[in-house]
Design a protein around this motif. Structure first.
Motif, short mmCIF file in Angstrom:
data_model
loop_
_atom_site.label_atom_id
_atom_site.label_comp_id
_atom_site.label_asym_id
_atom_site.label_seq_id
_atom_site.Cartn_x
_atom_site.Cartn_y
_atom_site.Cartn_z
N ARG A 6 -15.54 96.92 4.26
CA ARG A 6 -15.10 97.88 3.19
C ARG A 6 -16.49 98.73 2.98
O ARG A 6 -16.43 100.06 2.89
N ALA A 7 -17.75 98.21 2.85
CA ALA A 7 -18.85 99.07 2.32
C ALA A 7 -19.31 99.96 3.78
O ALA A 7 -19.62 101.22 3.56
N TRP A 8 -18.99 99.35 4.85
CA TRP A 8 -19.25 100.17 6.23
C TRP A 8 -18.44 101.30 6.10
O TRP A 8 -18.50 102.55 6.53
N LEU A 9 -16.90 101.11 5.98
CA LEU A 9 -16.02 102.22 6.15
C LEU A 9 -16.42 103.33 5.11
O LEU A 9 -16.09 104.50 5.26
N LYS A 10 -16.53 102.82 3.76
CA LYS A 10 -17.11 104.09 2.87
C LYS A 10 -18.27 104.55 3.18
O LYS A 10 -18.40 105.86 3.12
N GLU A 11 -19.35 104.06 4.02
CA GLU A 11 -20.36 104.56 4.39
C GLU A 11 -20.41 105.81 5.43
O GLU A 11 -20.91 106.64 5.41
#
Length: 223
Positions: free
Chosen positions: A71-76
């Motif tokens: 999820r952090a990568w998708l947001k990034e």
């Protein structure tokens, strides 16, 4: 980034511009939006999902160690998460539903002994009021009275003599009946022929010799 067996790019932790990769892979303009679908965990590929553009083109994401890092990568990289993906993760997080309760058992029914079949054996159940039993092999069989001496299984454990010609009981010593490997009844454990059928036997009444269904009723307090 790596490629799958079809040569399609697969995004991994550390990749920075999925939008440019979509444009290059599908020979289109850089998409305005990308959506993450089907967030899930796989034992081989780790946490991942599918990225889709507005034209329906899709590329995979793999190898994240946990949902939070994915999820952090998708947001990034500015990728939206589809609502159905969130719903799917919520379903995964729910504890499994308990198995349905079995329907209440008829108090008139008790478990009976297993009976031999041509191949293997079958469970039985006994009706107390009917004093009858039936097999429960795939589908219930027909009810048989426990004292119906035309049926082989009702002879097991009973005391009997050979009936002889015209059904007249033989004068020899009575024996307890058992079933041989060939499925026929025997009056003597040492009798290697074992070719008796119910019509060949004469019952010798004995309160100490019960068949398995009578024993099950007795043990349940309904003897």
């Amino acid at each position: 980034m790596k490629n799958n067996m079809f040569g399609e790019p697969i995004f991994q932790p550390g990749d920075t511009d999925p939008f440019a990769t979509f444009a290059e892979r599908f020979d289109t303009e850089v998409p305005q939006t990308l959506t993450a679908r089907f967030l899930d965990y796989d034992e081989v590929c780790g946490w991942g999902c599918q990225l889709a553009d507005d034209e329906g083109n899709e590329l995979g994401v793999q190898d994240f160690t946990d949902e939070a890092s994915l999820r952090a990568w998708l947001k990034e990289v500015d990728v939206q998460v589809e609502d159905s993906a969130v719903d799917h993760l919520e379903r995964l997080a729910r504890p499994p539903a308990p198995p349905p309760e079995p329907p209440p058992r008829d108090p008139d029914i008790i478990d009976g002994p297993r009976v031999p079949l041509v191949y293997g054996s079958a469970a039985t159940e006994i009706s107390i009021s009917r004093r009858a039993w039936r097999t429960m092999h795939h589908v219930p069989g027909r009810w048989r009275q426990i004292d119906d001496m035309t049926h082989t299984d009702n002879w097991v454990g009973k005391l009997a003599r050979w009936a002889g010609p015209r059904g007249i009981p033989h004068r020899g010593e009575p024996f307890e009946v058992f079933v041989a490997d060939d499925g026929f009844l025997c009056l003597n454990p040492r009798d290697s022929e074992g070719l008796w059928e119910p019509k060949d036997l004469a019952l010798v009444p004995s309160p100490d010799h019960l068949n398995p269904f009578e024993k099950a009723l007795r043990d349940a307090g309904h003897g």
